[in-house]
Design a protein around this motif. Sequence first.
Motif, short mmCIF file in Angstrom:
data_model
loop_
_atom_site.label_atom_id
_atom_site.label_comp_id
_atom_site.label_asym_id
_atom_site.label_seq_id
_atom_site.Cartn_x
_atom_site.Cartn_y
_atom_site.Cartn_z
N LYS A 297 0.83 -1.21 0.00
CA LYS A 297 0.00 0.00 0.00
C LYS A 297 0.87 1.26 0.00
O LYS A 297 0.54 2.26 -0.64
N LYS A 298 1.99 1.19 0.71
CA LYS A 298 2.87 2.34 0.81
C LYS A 298 3.65 2.58 -0.49
O LYS A 298 3.74 3.71 -0.98
N GLN A 299 4.20 1.48 -1.04
CA GLN A 299 5.03 1.61 -2.24
C GLN A 299 4.23 1.73 -3.53
O GLN A 299 4.68 2.35 -4.49
N PHE A 300 3.05 1.10 -3.55
CA PHE A 300 2.25 1.04 -4.77
C PHE A 300 0.81 1.48 -4.46
O PHE A 300 -0.11 0.66 -4.47
N PRO A 301 0.61 2.76 -4.18
CA PRO A 301 -0.67 3.25 -3.69
C PRO A 301 -1.85 3.10 -4.65
O PRO A 301 -3.00 3.12 -4.21
N ALA A 302 -1.58 2.93 -5.94
CA ALA A 302 -2.68 2.81 -6.91
C ALA A 302 -3.22 1.38 -7.02
O ALA A 302 -4.25 1.15 -7.65
N ILE A 303 -2.53 0.43 -6.40
CA ILE A 303 -3.01 -0.95 -6.42
C ILE A 303 -4.23 -1.09 -5.51
O ILE A 303 -4.25 -0.58 -4.39
N HIS A 304 -5.22 -1.80 -6.00
CA HIS A 304 -6.37 -2.13 -5.17
C HIS A 304 -6.09 -3.46 -4.47
O HIS A 304 -5.79 -4.45 -5.13
N ILE A 305 -6.13 -3.47 -3.15
CA ILE A 305 -5.91 -4.71 -2.40
C ILE A 305 -7.22 -5.49 -2.40
O ILE A 305 -8.18 -5.16 -1.69
N ALA A 306 -7.25 -6.55 -3.20
CA ALA A 306 -8.47 -7.35 -3.32
C ALA A 306 -8.72 -8.18 -2.07
O ALA A 306 -9.84 -8.57 -1.78
N GLY A 307 -7.65 -8.48 -1.33
CA GLY A 307 -7.78 -9.26 -0.11
C GLY A 307 -6.46 -9.90 0.26
O GLY A 307 -5.47 -9.81 -0.47
N ARG A 308 -6.46 -10.54 1.42
CA ARG A 308 -5.26 -11.23 1.87
C ARG A 308 -5.67 -12.33 2.85
O ARG A 308 -6.73 -12.26 3.47
N HIS A 309 -4.80 -13.34 2.98
CA HIS A 309 -5.05 -14.43 3.93
C HIS A 309 -3.73 -15.10 4.22
O HIS A 309 -2.91 -15.30 3.34
N HIS A 310 -3.52 -15.47 5.47
CA HIS A 310 -2.29 -16.17 5.86
C HIS A 310 -2.23 -17.56 5.21
O HIS A 310 -3.20 -18.02 4.61
N GLY A 311 -1.10 -18.21 5.35
CA GLY A 311 -0.90 -19.48 4.65
C GLY A 311 -1.20 -20.73 5.45
O GLY A 311 -0.92 -21.83 4.99
#
Length: 242
Positions: free
Chosen positions: A124-138
């Motif tokens: 988010k900091k380095q690439f602010p135009a990216i939309h974070i669709a989601g995240r999940h641990h492994g």
Amino acid sequence: MNDTITIMDIDFVNTTQKELLQNHIAPRLEAEKKSFIVTANPEIVMQTREDPRYKKSVQSADYVTPDGVGVLMAAKYLKLPLKERIAGYDLMLDLLQYANEHKLSCYFLGAKEEVNEKAVAEVKKQFPAIHIAGRHHGYFDIDDETITSEIERSKADLVFVALGLPRQELWISRHIDKFSKGLFMGVGGSLDGLAGTFKRAPDIWIKLNLEWLYRLLKQPTRFKRILKVFEFMFRIIFRKST
């Protein structure tokens, strides 16, 4: 992709990172065509020899890139030189930059919860135009359909899978058919790199193809993995590859 070099039944793309992104990956992303990328080092190649399921998964990829100086050395020894090493971490950063420039969405799957969280915060900091669709641990069963459904509903353009060898490629190959679009790439410990959990080797080590030695010095527990590299080269030299 027609221009490939085969080593131990694995077809490696014989191109540069820039050409791969511009001429192959970018057009597929623009057309919303699914892609499966494996960044394969000698350890991955050796795993395909020992595990038929894993071999099938890797062979199903659209692109297998030569990630590791051992692969380049093997190709050169076989008189089938590859143009350059395409490291997984570097390719991931280029893909993030592309996603940022084109305002695409990314999903981050894998690593420990705190690592995943920090890595996404850094994106988010380095690439602010990216939309974070989601995240999940492994830490989940790779056959857990709830995770697959969540990612599919997110409509992510790129899915970075950091589940380690061999889980990440197995997860992608088992579930990619359930998606309508998306670039899927196994990124190993790259989320740790983004999160700052470990620092990459200085540029001089990378230029001298000694990144593996730097990581071994920093993480002596990787010694068993380095042995796989020597076994790989031994089989190449004595033509025991199949």
